[in-house]
Write a protein that holds these residues in place. Structure first.
Motif, PDB file in Angstrom:
ATOM      1  N   PRO A  84       0.617  -1.186  -0.305  1.00 24.70           N
ATOM      2  CA  PRO A  84      -0.067  -0.023   0.308  1.00 24.70           C
ATOM      3  C   PRO A  84       0.461   1.255   0.130  1.00 24.70           C
ATOM      4  CG  PRO A  84       0.382  -0.956   2.150  1.00 24.70           C
ATOM      5  CD  PRO A  84       0.658  -1.541   1.546  1.00 24.70           C
ATOM      6  N   VAL A  85       0.273   2.440  -1.265  1.00 27.22           N
ATOM      7  CA  VAL A  85       1.085   3.373  -0.431  1.00 27.22           C
ATOM      8  C   VAL A  85       0.442   4.579   0.404  1.00 27.22           C
ATOM      9  CG1 VAL A  85       1.308   5.612  -1.336  1.00 27.22           C
ATOM     10  CG2 VAL A  85       1.274   3.227  -2.869  1.00 27.22           C
ATOM     11  N   LEU A  86       0.638   5.000   1.231  1.00 28.58           N
ATOM     12  CA  LEU A  86       0.749   5.779   2.589  1.00 28.58           C
ATOM     13  C   LEU A  86       1.065   7.147   2.551  1.00 28.58           C
ATOM     14  CD1 LEU A  86       1.740   3.455   5.184  1.00 28.58           C
ATOM     15  CD2 LEU A  86      -0.537   3.719   3.892  1.00 28.58           C
ATOM     16  N   LEU A  87      -0.039   8.710   2.910  1.00 34.33           N
ATOM     17  CA  LEU A  87      -0.171   9.290   2.410  1.00 34.33           C
ATOM     18  C   LEU A  87      -0.657  10.400   3.424  1.00 34.33           C
ATOM     19  CD1 LEU A  87       1.453  11.914   0.781  1.00 34.33           C
ATOM     20  CD2 LEU A  87      -0.582  12.093  -0.642  1.00 34.33           C
ATOM     21  N   HIS A  88      -0.236  11.388   4.312  1.00 38.11           N
ATOM     22  CA  HIS A  88      -0.842  12.415   4.490  1.00 38.11           C
ATOM     23  C   HIS A  88      -2.513  12.810   4.198  1.00 38.11           C
ATOM     24  CE1 HIS A  88      -2.141  15.767   7.241  1.00 38.11           C
ATOM     25  NE2 HIS A  88      -1.584  14.497   8.593  1.00 38.11           N
ATOM     26  N   GLY A 106      -3.479   4.118   2.136  1.00 35.23           N
ATOM     27  CA  GLY A 106      -3.585   4.799   2.944  1.00 35.23           C
ATOM     28  C   GLY A 106      -3.649   6.107   3.770  1.00 35.23           C
ATOM     29  N   GLU A 107      -3.944   6.633   4.280  1.00 35.08           N
ATOM     30  CA  GLU A 107      -3.099   8.234   5.056  1.00 35.08           C
ATOM     31  C   GLU A 107      -2.153   7.393   5.993  1.00 35.08           C
ATOM     32  OE1 GLU A 107      -6.589  10.210   6.835  1.00 35.08           O
ATOM     33  OE2 GLU A 107      -8.032  10.636   4.566  1.00 35.08           O
ATOM     34  N   LEU A 108      -1.806   8.688   6.296  1.00 34.49           N
ATOM     35  CA  LEU A 108      -0.487   8.670   7.467  1.00 34.49           C
ATOM     36  C   LEU A 108      -0.615   9.610   8.542  1.00 34.49           C
ATOM     37  CD1 LEU A 108       2.600   8.806   5.244  1.00 34.49           C
ATOM     38  CD2 LEU A 108       1.907   6.944   7.068  1.00 34.49           C
ATOM     39  N   ALA A 109      -1.151   9.716  10.358  1.00 34.09           N
ATOM     40  CA  ALA A 109      -1.519  10.251  10.673  1.00 34.09           C
ATOM     41  C   ALA A 109      -0.571  11.061  11.887  1.00 34.09           C
ATOM     42  CB  ALA A 109      -2.704  10.097  11.762  1.00 34.09           C
ATOM     43  N   ASP A 110       0.105  12.165  12.146  1.00 33.81           N
ATOM     44  CA  ASP A 110       0.755  12.275  12.930  1.00 33.81           C
ATOM     45  C   ASP A 110       0.341  11.236  14.348  1.00 33.81           C
ATOM     46  OD1 ASP A 110       2.807  14.080  14.019  1.00 33.81           O
ATOM     47  OD2 ASP A 110       1.348  14.781  15.839  1.00 33.81           O
ATOM     48  N   GLY A 111       1.842  10.945  15.216  1.00 39.13           N
ATOM     49  CA  GLY A 111       1.228  10.345  16.125  1.00 39.13           C
ATOM     50  C   GLY A 111       1.835   8.372  15.589  1.00 39.13           C
ATOM     51  N   GLN A 112       0.780   8.366  14.703  1.00 35.29           N
ATOM     52  CA  GLN A 112       0.352   7.180  13.959  1.00 35.29           C
ATOM     53  C   GLN A 112       2.136   6.142  13.743  1.00 35.29           C
ATOM     54  OE1 GLN A 112      -0.592   6.873  10.307  1.00 35.29           O
ATOM     55  NE2 GLN A 112      -0.093   5.034   9.677  1.00 35.29           N
ATOM     56  N   VAL A 113       1.742   4.626  14.351  1.00 39.53           N
ATOM     57  CA  VAL A 113       3.606   4.244  14.374  1.00 39.53           C
ATOM     58  C   VAL A 113       3.493   2.952  13.063  1.00 39.53           C
ATOM     59  CG1 VAL A 113       4.598   2.039  15.451  1.00 39.53           C
ATOM     60  CG2 VAL A 113       3.710   4.614  16.662  1.00 39.53           C
ATOM     61  N   VAL A 114       4.427   3.119  11.870  1.00 37.65           N
ATOM     62  CA  VAL A 114       4.137   2.245  10.980  1.00 37.65           C
ATOM     63  C   VAL A 114       5.633   1.315  11.694  1.00 37.65           C
ATOM     64  CG1 VAL A 114       5.098   1.928   8.873  1.00 37.65           C
ATOM     65  CG2 VAL A 114       4.312   3.939   9.285  1.00 37.65           C
ATOM     66  N   THR A 115       5.252  -0.216  11.640  1.00 37.36           N
ATOM     67  CA  THR A 115       6.082  -1.302  12.491  1.00 37.36           C
ATOM     68  C   THR A 115       6.689  -1.699  11.297  1.00 37.36           C
ATOM     69  OG1 THR A 115       5.525  -1.188  14.483  1.00 37.36           O
ATOM     70  CG2 THR A 115       6.291  -3.020  14.003  1.00 37.36           C
TER      71      THR A 115
END
Length: 210
Positions: A84-88, A106-115
Protein backbone atom coordinates in the motif's frame (compact mmCIF):
# COMPACT_ATOMS: atom_id res chain seq x y z
CA UNK A 1 18.45 -6.46 18.98
CA UNK A 2 16.50 -6.31 15.76
CA UNK A 3 18.24 -7.18 12.53
CA UNK A 4 16.65 -4.14 10.94
CA UNK A 5 18.88 -1.85 8.94
CA UNK A 6 18.71 1.14 6.63
CA UNK A 7 19.54 0.83 2.95
CA UNK A 8 19.98 3.71 0.54
CA UNK A 9 19.27 4.08 -3.16
CA UNK A 10 19.64 7.22 -5.30
CA UNK A 11 17.32 7.65 -8.27
CA UNK A 12 17.25 10.45 -10.80
CA UNK A 13 14.46 12.26 -12.60
CA UNK A 14 12.68 15.59 -12.57
CA UNK A 15 10.76 17.75 -10.13
CA UNK A 16 7.93 19.82 -11.58
CA UNK A 17 5.77 22.45 -9.87
CA UNK A 18 4.32 25.85 -10.70
CA UNK A 19 5.22 25.48 -14.38
CA UNK A 20 8.92 24.74 -13.88
CA UNK A 21 10.86 21.50 -14.17
CA UNK A 22 14.26 20.69 -12.66
CA UNK A 23 16.57 17.69 -12.79
CA UNK A 24 16.93 16.08 -9.36
CA UNK A 25 18.56 13.17 -7.58
CA UNK A 26 16.40 11.65 -4.83
CA UNK A 27 17.26 9.52 -1.84
CA UNK A 28 15.13 6.40 -1.51
CA UNK A 29 15.34 4.74 1.91
CA UNK A 30 14.63 1.06 2.51
CA UNK A 31 14.13 0.08 6.14
CA UNK A 32 13.80 -3.49 7.36
CA UNK A 33 15.56 -6.84 7.52
CA UNK A 34 16.04 -9.87 5.30
CA UNK A 35 12.31 -10.68 5.40
CA UNK A 36 10.31 -7.43 5.22
CA UNK A 37 10.93 -3.77 4.48
CA UNK A 38 9.25 -0.45 3.91
CA UNK A 39 10.25 2.08 1.28
CA UNK A 40 10.40 5.75 2.20
CA UNK A 41 9.68 7.83 -0.94
CA UNK A 42 9.38 5.87 -4.19
CA UNK A 43 11.18 8.26 -6.50
CA UNK A 44 11.51 7.99 -10.27
CA UNK A 45 12.36 4.32 -10.87
CA UNK A 46 10.00 1.61 -9.61
CA UNK A 47 12.04 -1.16 -11.23
CA UNK A 48 15.28 -0.10 -9.53
CA UNK A 49 13.54 0.14 -6.16
CA UNK A 50 11.90 -3.25 -6.65
CA UNK A 51 15.29 -4.76 -7.47
CA UNK A 52 16.73 -3.29 -4.26
CA UNK A 53 13.83 -4.77 -2.27
CA UNK A 54 14.45 -8.12 -3.92
CA UNK A 55 12.43 -11.07 -2.65
CA UNK A 56 11.60 -9.38 0.65
CA UNK A 57 8.02 -8.45 1.48
CA UNK A 58 7.37 -4.74 0.95
CA UNK A 59 4.83 -3.83 3.63
CA UNK A 60 4.34 -0.15 2.75
CA UNK A 61 5.44 2.67 0.48
CA UNK A 62 5.57 5.65 2.82
CA UNK A 63 5.46 9.10 1.19
CA UNK A 64 7.05 11.92 3.17
CA UNK A 65 5.12 14.37 0.97
CA UNK A 66 3.52 14.47 -2.46
CA UNK A 67 5.86 16.51 -4.63
CA UNK A 68 6.07 14.56 -7.85
CA UNK A 69 9.73 13.60 -7.51
CA UNK A 70 8.95 11.72 -4.28
CA UNK A 71 5.82 9.89 -5.48
CA UNK A 72 6.14 9.47 -9.25
CA UNK A 73 7.10 5.78 -8.97
CA UNK A 74 4.81 4.92 -6.04
CA UNK A 75 1.84 3.50 -7.99
CA UNK A 76 4.11 1.39 -10.21
CA UNK A 77 6.02 0.07 -7.19
CA UNK A 78 2.72 -0.75 -5.49
CA UNK A 79 1.58 -2.60 -8.59
CA UNK A 80 4.81 -4.60 -8.71
CA UNK A 81 4.78 -5.56 -5.03
CA UNK A 82 1.22 -5.28 -3.74
CA UNK A 83 2.33 -2.83 -1.04
CA UNK A 84 0.00 0.00 0.00
CA UNK A 85 0.96 3.61 -0.65
CA UNK A 86 0.58 5.79 2.46
CA UNK A 87 0.31 9.61 2.44
CA UNK A 88 -0.85 12.32 4.80
CA UNK A 89 -4.24 13.53 3.52
CA UNK A 90 -3.22 17.21 3.59
CA UNK A 91 -1.02 16.47 0.58
CA UNK A 92 -3.79 15.03 -1.60
CA UNK A 93 -3.99 18.20 -3.75
CA UNK A 94 -0.32 17.76 -4.66
CA UNK A 95 -0.71 14.01 -5.16
CA UNK A 96 -3.56 14.57 -7.63
CA UNK A 97 -1.35 16.81 -9.78
CA UNK A 98 0.80 13.75 -10.50
CA UNK A 99 -1.66 10.87 -10.12
CA UNK A 100 -5.18 12.23 -10.81
CA UNK A 101 -6.67 8.78 -11.37
CA UNK A 102 -5.04 6.83 -8.54
CA UNK A 103 -5.58 7.61 -4.86
CA UNK A 104 -3.14 6.58 -2.13
CA UNK A 105 -4.13 3.37 -0.36
CA UNK A 106 -4.00 4.69 3.17
CA UNK A 107 -3.47 7.78 5.28
CA UNK A 108 -0.62 8.81 7.53
CA UNK A 109 -1.46 10.68 10.75
CA UNK A 110 0.66 12.43 13.33
CA UNK A 111 1.65 9.96 16.02
CA UNK A 112 0.86 6.91 13.91
CA UNK A 113 3.39 4.09 14.26
CA UNK A 114 4.59 2.10 11.25
CA UNK A 115 6.30 -1.11 12.33
CA UNK A 116 8.65 -3.14 10.16
CA UNK A 117 11.08 -5.88 11.15
CA UNK A 118 10.42 -5.18 14.82
CA UNK A 119 11.26 -1.48 14.53
CA UNK A 120 8.71 1.26 15.23
CA UNK A 121 8.75 4.38 13.08
CA UNK A 122 6.61 7.21 14.45
CA UNK A 123 4.99 9.60 11.99
CA UNK A 124 5.67 13.26 12.77
CA UNK A 125 3.50 15.70 10.84
CA UNK A 126 5.89 18.50 9.84
CA UNK A 127 4.10 20.88 7.47
CA UNK A 128 5.85 23.76 5.77
CA UNK A 129 7.59 22.35 2.71
CA UNK A 130 4.21 20.83 1.88
CA UNK A 131 0.98 20.80 3.90
CA UNK A 132 1.05 17.06 4.50
CA UNK A 133 4.80 16.66 4.90
CA UNK A 134 5.80 14.06 7.47
CA UNK A 135 9.01 12.71 8.96
CA UNK A 136 9.51 9.22 10.33
CA UNK A 137 11.39 8.78 13.61
CA UNK A 138 12.90 5.39 14.46
CA UNK A 139 14.57 5.68 17.88
CA UNK A 140 15.78 2.06 17.80
CA UNK A 141 17.84 2.97 14.73
CA UNK A 142 18.71 6.51 15.95
CA UNK A 143 17.24 7.62 12.65
CA UNK A 144 14.96 10.31 11.30
CA UNK A 145 13.69 10.18 7.73
CA UNK A 146 13.08 13.85 7.03
CA UNK A 147 11.94 13.98 3.42
CA UNK A 148 12.39 17.58 2.31
CA UNK A 149 11.65 19.12 5.72
CA UNK A 150 15.24 19.20 7.01
CA UNK A 151 18.49 18.94 5.07
CA UNK A 152 22.17 19.11 5.88
CA UNK A 153 22.41 22.90 6.15
CA UNK A 154 18.84 23.97 6.69
CA UNK A 155 15.13 23.66 6.02
CA UNK A 156 13.54 22.51 2.82
CA UNK A 157 12.51 25.05 0.20
CA UNK A 158 9.38 27.11 0.80
CA UNK A 159 9.30 29.32 -2.29
CA UNK A 160 6.63 27.45 -4.23
CA UNK A 161 2.94 26.66 -3.98
CA UNK A 162 1.62 24.91 -0.87
CA UNK A 163 4.71 25.84 1.17
CA UNK A 164 5.25 28.31 4.02
CA UNK A 165 8.53 29.30 5.67
CA UNK A 166 7.30 30.15 9.20
CA UNK A 167 5.46 26.83 9.29
CA UNK A 168 8.49 24.75 8.34
CA UNK A 169 10.59 26.54 10.96
CA UNK A 170 7.96 25.79 13.60
CA UNK A 171 7.85 22.14 12.51
CA UNK A 172 11.61 21.77 12.71
CA UNK A 173 11.89 23.61 16.03
CA UNK A 174 9.05 21.80 17.76
CA UNK A 175 9.15 18.31 16.23
CA UNK A 176 12.70 17.63 15.06
CA UNK A 177 15.22 19.63 17.06
CA UNK A 178 13.72 18.20 20.25
CA UNK A 179 14.97 14.72 19.26
CA UNK A 180 18.29 13.37 20.62
CA UNK A 181 21.25 15.17 19.11
CA UNK A 182 22.84 11.97 17.81
CA UNK A 183 19.78 11.15 15.71
CA UNK A 184 20.92 10.70 12.11
CA UNK A 185 18.80 12.66 9.64
CA UNK A 186 18.26 10.73 6.40
CA UNK A 187 17.16 13.39 3.94
CA UNK A 188 15.18 13.39 0.72
CA UNK A 189 18.12 14.78 -1.27
CA UNK A 190 21.82 15.05 -0.59
CA UNK A 191 23.85 14.09 2.44
CA UNK A 192 22.75 12.87 5.83
CA UNK A 193 23.25 15.04 8.91
CA UNK A 194 22.36 14.86 12.60
CA UNK A 195 19.90 16.74 14.76
CA UNK A 196 22.80 17.97 16.88
CA UNK A 197 24.58 19.39 13.84
CA UNK A 198 21.55 21.35 12.64
CA UNK A 199 20.07 22.53 15.95
CA UNK A 200 22.54 25.38 16.65
CA UNK A 201 21.72 27.02 13.32
CA UNK A 202 17.98 27.51 13.83
CA UNK A 203 18.24 31.23 14.55
CA UNK A 204 20.51 31.73 11.54
CA UNK A 205 17.88 30.16 9.29
CA UNK A 206 15.21 32.43 10.73
CA UNK A 207 17.38 35.52 10.30
CA UNK A 208 18.17 34.61 6.70
CA UNK A 209 14.57 33.74 5.89
CA UNK A 210 16.01 30.77 4.04
Amino acid sequence: MSGARIEHLVTSGTFSLDGGTWDVDNNVWIVGDDTEVIVVDAAHDADAIARAVGDRRLTAVVCTHAHNDHIDAAPALAALTGAPVLLHPDDLPLWKQTHPDREPDGELADGQVVTVAGVDLTVLHTPGHAPGAVCLYAPALSALFSGDTLFAGGPGATGRSYSHFPTIVDSIRERLLTLPGDTVVHTGHGDTTTVGTEAPHLQEWIDRGF
